[in-house]
Design a protein around this motif. Structure first.
Motif, PDB file in Angstrom:
ATOM      1  N   ALA A 214       3.159  70.503   5.095  1.00  0.00           N
ATOM      2  CA  ALA A 214       3.520  70.276   3.580  1.00  0.00           C
ATOM      3  C   ALA A 214       2.307  69.382   3.083  1.00  0.00           C
ATOM      4  O   ALA A 214       2.625  69.098   1.724  1.00  0.00           O
TER       5      ALA A 214
ATOM      6  N   THR B  37       5.125  74.611   5.137  1.00  0.00           N
ATOM      7  CA  THR B  37       6.163  73.670   5.865  1.00  0.00           C
ATOM      8  C   THR B  37       6.484  74.381   7.067  1.00  0.00           C
ATOM      9  O   THR B  37       7.352  73.796   8.019  1.00  0.00           O
TER      10      THR B  37
ATOM     11  N   SER C 107       5.122  66.049   8.830  1.00  0.00           N
ATOM     12  CA  SER C 107       4.997  65.323   7.817  1.00  0.00           C
ATOM     13  C   SER C 107       5.217  63.870   7.757  1.00  0.00           C
ATOM     14  O   SER C 107       6.089  63.641   8.682  1.00  0.00           O
TER      15      SER C 107
END
Length: 352
Positions: free
Chosen positions: A7, A51, A79
Motif C-alpha cells: 500500500a 494491498t 504495511s
C-alpha cells in the motif's frame, strides 16, 4: 526506499529505453500501469504497491514495446499500518481490455474525495474526446458511457489523470461487423472533395463503388488498406453530379462489404443499401443479410422467389449508425433466384 511496503507509493526511475517507448509495469502477473518514456528514453513515475501484493519476494517486470521483458526481484514488507485508508489513493479499479460498439464502457477507480478525474481518449496521436468525472465523498469515481456506432474500431489509448498523476491504458473497440467505414462529411457541394475513410484488415485489397440517387454505379475503383488496416478514398464533386443521396460501398475480395451514405447538393435523405457476403448459397446454409439505412429504425424484410411468391416476411432494427443485420434459415428453399427486399416507409433496396 529502504523498505518497500504494501500500500505504499514508491518513486521509480528508469533510463536506457527507446525514446517515446510504451512500457508496461508488472508485479508478478498483475499489470500496475503503462507509461511512456521521454524523448531521451527515460521515465520517472510513482509505483503504487497494491494491498493484494504478497509479503516477501515478488517478480517486478517491465514489458517493452517489442515484447521483451526486463525483470528484477522486489522484497515487499508488510504495511506499517494495516488499516491505512487506500480509498483516496489515485488509481484504476476496473477497466476492460475490449468493448464493442453500442456496448457500455465502464471504468472505475479511486481518487481524492470530490476531486476531478480527466479521461482523454486518443486514436494514435489524435485526441478524439475528453471527459471529466468527479470522485464521490468516499473517493470513488466511475465512467459509464455507451460507445457510439460512429466510433471507428481499433486500439484506443485512454489517459486517466488528476492533478498529481496520469495513467495510460489501452482498450480495443470491436464491432460485430467485418469492417467499418464512414464519409468525412454528411453533405458535399460542387467543388468539394468526397472523402471516405474506414478500417479493415491490414493490407487488405478493397473494391469501392459509388452509386448515385438512382442506385446506378457512377464510380468503380480498387483501394488497399494500409498496415494498420486504415483506408481512405477521395474524389472531386464536379458539375456532372446530380443533387441527391449517394452511397459508397466497399467490398473485400471475399465479398464482405460495408456502406456509407452521404448527400451531394443537399443533405442525405433516408436510403437503404442491402449487403450480402456472397451471391450463391446452399439450401442447407444460413443467409446473413446486412443493411445500412435509417438509424434506429425497424425495417421490413421480404424474401421473394422467381414466381413473385413471398417466402419470408420479417423485420430488423438498425442501430444508431444505421447498421443492422438478420440471419435467415434457407432450409427448405428450392434452387433458383430469389430477391431480398428491404424497405422502410417509401424507400427500399433489392439484392438477388
Amino acid at each position: 526506499p529502504e523498505k518497500i511496503r504494501i500500500a505504499s507509493s514508491e518513486r521509480l526511475v528508469g533510463n536506457g529505453f527507446n525514446p517515446n517507448e510504451v512500457l508496461q509495469l508488472f508485479l508478478n502477473d498483475t499489470m500496475l500501469e503503462s507509461i511512456t518514456t521521454d524523448q531521451n528514453g527515460n521515465f520517472i513515475t510513482k509505483l503504487n504497491i497494491p494491498t493484494t501484493a504478497k509479503i516477501g519476494i515478488n517478480d517486478f517486470q517491465i514489458k517493452r514495446q517489442d515484447g521483451v521483458y526486463e525483470s528484477t526481484k522486489l522484497k515487499i514488507n508488510d504495511s506499517l499500518n494495516r488499516f491505512y485508508e487506500t480509498e483516496h489513493r489515485f488509481g484504476i479499479t476496473t477497466i476492460p481490455e475490449t468493448v464493442k460498439l453500442e456496448d457500455t464502457l465502464n471504468i472505475s477507480g479511486t481518487a481524492k474525495a470530490q476531486s476531478g478525474v480527466i479521461l482523454s481518449f486518443k486514436a494514435g496521436n489524435v485526441l478524439e474526446n475528453k471527459h471529466v468525472v468527479v470522485a464521490d465523498t468516499a473517493g470513488k469515481w466511475i465512467y459509464d458511457k455507451t460507445i457510439g456506432s460512429d466510433i471507428l474500431v481499433g486500439v484506443k489509448s485512454i489517459i486517466i489523470e488528476n492533478d498529481q498523476k496520469r495513467i495510460l491504458k489501452n482498450i480495443t473497440v470491436t464491432s460485430d461487423f467485418v469492417f467499418q467505414m464512414t464519409s468525412l462529411s454528411n453533405q458535399y457541394d460542387i467543388g468539394d472533395t468526397v472523402t471516405i475513410t474506414g478500417t479493415a484488415e491490414a493490407n487488405q485489397k478493397l473494391i469501392l463503388t459509388i452509386k448515385d440517387p438512382k442506385s446506378d454505379t457512377i464510380l468503380f475503383d480498387t483501394i488497399q488498406a494500409d498496415g494498420s488496416g486504415k483506408f481512405e478514398y477521395k474524389f472531386p464533386v464536379t458539375s456532372t453530379f446530380t443533387s441527391g443521396t449517394y452511397a459508397a460501398i466497399v467490398k473485400t475480395l471475399n465479398n464482405n462489404s460495408e456502406a456509407a451514405i452521404f448527400g451531394i447538393g443537399s443533405a442525405p435523405t433516408d436510403k437503404i443499401v442491402v449487403l450480402l457476403d456472397q451471391l450463391n448459397f446452399q439450401t442447407t446454409a444460413d443467409l446473413t443479410l446486412r443493411v445500412v439505412g435509417p438509424s434506429s429504425s425497424t425495417l421490413n424484410v421480404r424474401i421473394i422467389d422467381s414466381g413473385d411468391n413471398i417466402k419470408v416476411t420479417d423485420t430488423l432494427t438498425t442501430n444508431s449508425a444505421g447498421n443492422g443485420q438478420i440471419t435467415l434459415d434457407l432450409n427448405g428453399y428450392k434452387s433458383g433466384v430469389y430477391r431480398a427486399v428491404v424497405s422502410y416507409t417509401s424507400i427500399e433496396d433489392i439484392a438477388k
